[in-house]
Design a protein around this motif. Sequence first.
Motif, short mmCIF file in Angstrom:
data_model
loop_
_atom_site.label_atom_id
_atom_site.label_comp_id
_atom_site.label_asym_id
_atom_site.label_seq_id
_atom_site.Cartn_x
_atom_site.Cartn_y
_atom_site.Cartn_z
N ASP A 1 0.65 -1.42 0.19
CA ASP A 1 0.46 -0.12 -0.26
C ASP A 1 0.65 1.47 -0.31
N THR B 1 0.38 5.91 0.66
CA THR B 1 0.21 6.43 2.06
C THR B 1 0.09 7.96 1.93
N LEU C 1 3.27 2.38 7.41
CA LEU C 1 2.35 3.31 6.78
C LEU C 1 1.71 3.86 7.44
N LYS C 2 1.07 5.15 7.02
CA LYS C 2 -0.12 6.25 7.48
C LYS C 2 -1.11 6.04 6.78
N CYS C 3 -2.33 4.95 6.16
CA CYS C 3 -2.89 4.98 5.20
C CYS C 3 -4.35 6.14 5.20
#
Lengths: 137, 866
Positions: free
Chosen positions: A98, A102, A123-125
């Motif tokens: 992902d 992100t 990851l900061k989605c």
Amino acid sequence: MKLPHIIGLIIIAVAIGVLISTAGNASEYVTFKDAWELAEDGSSSKVHVVGKLKKDANGGIKGMFYNPAMDPNYFVFTMIDNNSEEREVIYYQPKPQDLDKTEQVVVIGKFRGKDFVADQILLKCPSKYQETEVKQK
Amino acid sequence: MTHLAIGNWGHLFVIIAFFSALAAGVAYTWVTWSEKEGLDHNNSESWKRFSRLLFVIHGVAVFGIITCLYTIISNHYYEYHYAWSHSSNDLPWYYMISSFWEGQEGSFLLWIFWHVLFGFILIKVNKTWEAPVLAVFCMVQAFLLSMIIGVEIPGLDWRLGSSPFILLKDFMGDIPVYKSNPDFIPEDGTGLNLLLQNYWMVIHPPTLFLGFAATLVPFAYCIAGLATKKYKEWVRPALPWALFGIMILGTGILMGGYWAYETLNFGGYWNWDPVENAVYVPWLILVGAVHTMISYKNSNTALRASVILVITAFLLILYSTYLTRSGVLGNASVHSFTDLGLNNQLFIYLAAFALLSLVLVIIRWKHIPSNAKETSTYSREFWIFLGVTFLCLAAFQVIIPTSIPVFNAIIKEFGIDSNIAPPTDPVIFYSRWQIWFAMIIAILSGIGQYFWWKKGENGSVFKALKIPIMFSLLISALVILLTDLAEFDKEIVKDSDFAYKKISYILLWTAATFSVTANASIFIKLVRSNLALSGGAIAHMGIALMLIGIVFSSGYSSVMSRNISGMVLVRDAGEEFNRDNLLLWLNEPMALADYQVTYRGVKYEADGFPGYIDIYNVLHTDDPLKFISRKDIFHDGKKYFSEGDTLKIQPNNLYYEIEYKEADGSAFTLYPRVQANEAMEGKVASPDIKRFPGADLYTHISFVLDEEQKEWSEPKGIQAKTGDTLFLGDHVAIFRKITTPKGLPGVNVNVRDIFVRAEVEVLDKEKNHMLRPSLLIPMDGGEPAFLDDFSPDLGLNLALMNIDPNTGMFTFAERTTQKDFVILKAVQKPLINVLWIGTFVLVIGMVIAIIRRYKEFRKMRDKGVE
């Protein structure tokens, strides 16, 4: 010395050991510059660096390399930290699926030579919880 | 139509439940006080009946709230935010239950519900304890209900709690839809997080909250005992509940671990995640509390320690609630509840009970009897106390680093920005400590049991211990020598010294073997006399077996998918980094440890079909969950679907068929899954596990090509007549024939339409592939419809574009893409079944112990003592 005293001392010693090890193993949130200096000083501890992916005007990602057919365990990308410093980050794992979506990346690792080698990529989605739109039909 | 009534009822029930809890709390406190002061007996009896009535009203209101919320979810009333954000139309009923507690409000309700149930049971079974215990209960209930009451406090710009009955319109505020259509109701909800659509997630949260609720009971008894100056008497009724709490909380934690093992892809059941730690710590403390309580019951020692531990266990549950729900952990955890802005309220909840307990303990401290007698090394109490000490140290070691985000938040209040982060590798960091604690506790549990049952006051116990010691040393030494316990997978020693790990694992294995042997020999002795007393021995055996399972499955897990043949881009990476992932091309066998593995393509699961269906064998329709089969679909020789049938498929779940062949020709297939998780806007990989008696083979996908990411060549036009030989990509193909099928799956064919299908055979090394593109030209002059055909093996897509009736020339369009592949990681986890078996053994032991302790309580109560 009586037995309770000995046990008391052991408890205190272990508790102090726990505190020291927590302090010693706690990582830090730093910039690439700090991480670089730490590595120059010979520190082997790993740090957290927060940043963003390098993108072009259209939002496409720049400076990323992953060729699974050649080596599935080698991934490189360019990250810009909060000081706007740009660095290549190497990750000896498959590319996180992902990563492209992100907003923010946290890499955990340290500098080896001129590249930052990451053990983990967080990851900061954009999450479900920021939903502000209602789908209409 | 907006169903306003049900929400209003729900909200009304919340308010009734809140105020009845407050009122019952006050009334029960009054009863407690009048009973203690020995006021008019009849008067306090009637007050007690009144308090009971208030608590029953509270309970009924809580059932009312739950009924309303469940009705809203199960009837798809999407005008309510809770239904809209946690459920959807296609969710089966059992996942509706999960929707109920996916949100914070619902999980608070679950917790409240268990408290009500326990409250009823306590009213039923108690004679003298009802008033003070229920008074504590009501206080807790009032705090919990305040979290879901959702009332604006007039004058203060502050909202108390977050109501589950809020309308979507009120939640969303001024979005354009409501301006044009104030009565707008969405047709479907946003659904339940796909990761939570798992049977373990239906029962894990209720079990965990049952365990949370169970810690309140001993706490309430303890506070009641301190308040009414019954310093000793609270232990007996509290003990079976504390045991119940250990059992349920422990089971709940392990269910969570099992879910993580099956569903998440970090490769294990325990990740030392802050949320896991936050429940592990109170569990350890509660285990300690049970031991000191038992020690007190038998020899009047450790009462003060019991008071402190029982209170601490409950406060730690509140602390874990604060950690997980206040948003203080931020990104540090996989379990993230929505931050509902309850931060302050949660903090007040924790602080109120911490302060209340602290004050009460300080006031009563000197009255709590303590036994100042010097403990002898040969007394059983000494060994129990030592064990409890190490349990507490183990808990301390976990809670300190877990609280780093809290420390940061506290420092921030003083205006200092702290940049401390949790340890970078929690698994290595925590294991390094916990492994030694586990070892010491395992040894102490063996020795302690011997002292307990031998009632030894001299060296005779040590003499008796010789046999289990020798026996276990012999077994563990044999295993170490005969197997490869001394050889390690490189992964676990990645950045640590090899010998240290080797020694610590071998020692833990030996300690756990000793614990099993010692407890087993005690068990055998007890079975002959009285099975009812054997709970402790069985439970300790269970714990030791779990430790053995953990040592092997974690310490001796080995990556099987090590990339040995692949080209290494950078040689200077060094030995430190393992290349744990293997690339598999479609239908090309690769060596993986002793297996030959082959990736066989991407599949769907369909309702009513026992197997998996190739995604290229079905066609999309306008309904995202409905598909049409392109050909007859068989499983084990039985036909399930014919061409043109409609199938119900959850297309977010993709299964990657991985075939494992052993050297002897036997084979099995695993289907690791990748979910396109819309809610998380990402892909989530879940493993598939082949279970052998001695080890699990765990396989998960680490990278797949996205359909959208696939690069296609520009379409290339090809003209041919039937019988011609063509070149498609790198392959030779023969245009075999033209057929005119009657219908086409998913397309309405008019009798007079021109409808043709070409059959093109592509020659390949192993087998030939038939591509069947079709073309429909409507007679009414409408747009022609194309149905192209794709061969994943060849990465080749063929469309039939045009027919020239005069020349008999057919025009095809050919496009190629890269060949499909997956990247996977396969890990072997030996003896993981011993961990699950140990868990069952532990639960059996706990059940026996609970029955025994409850009978003791009942006997004394019926004698009129309690």
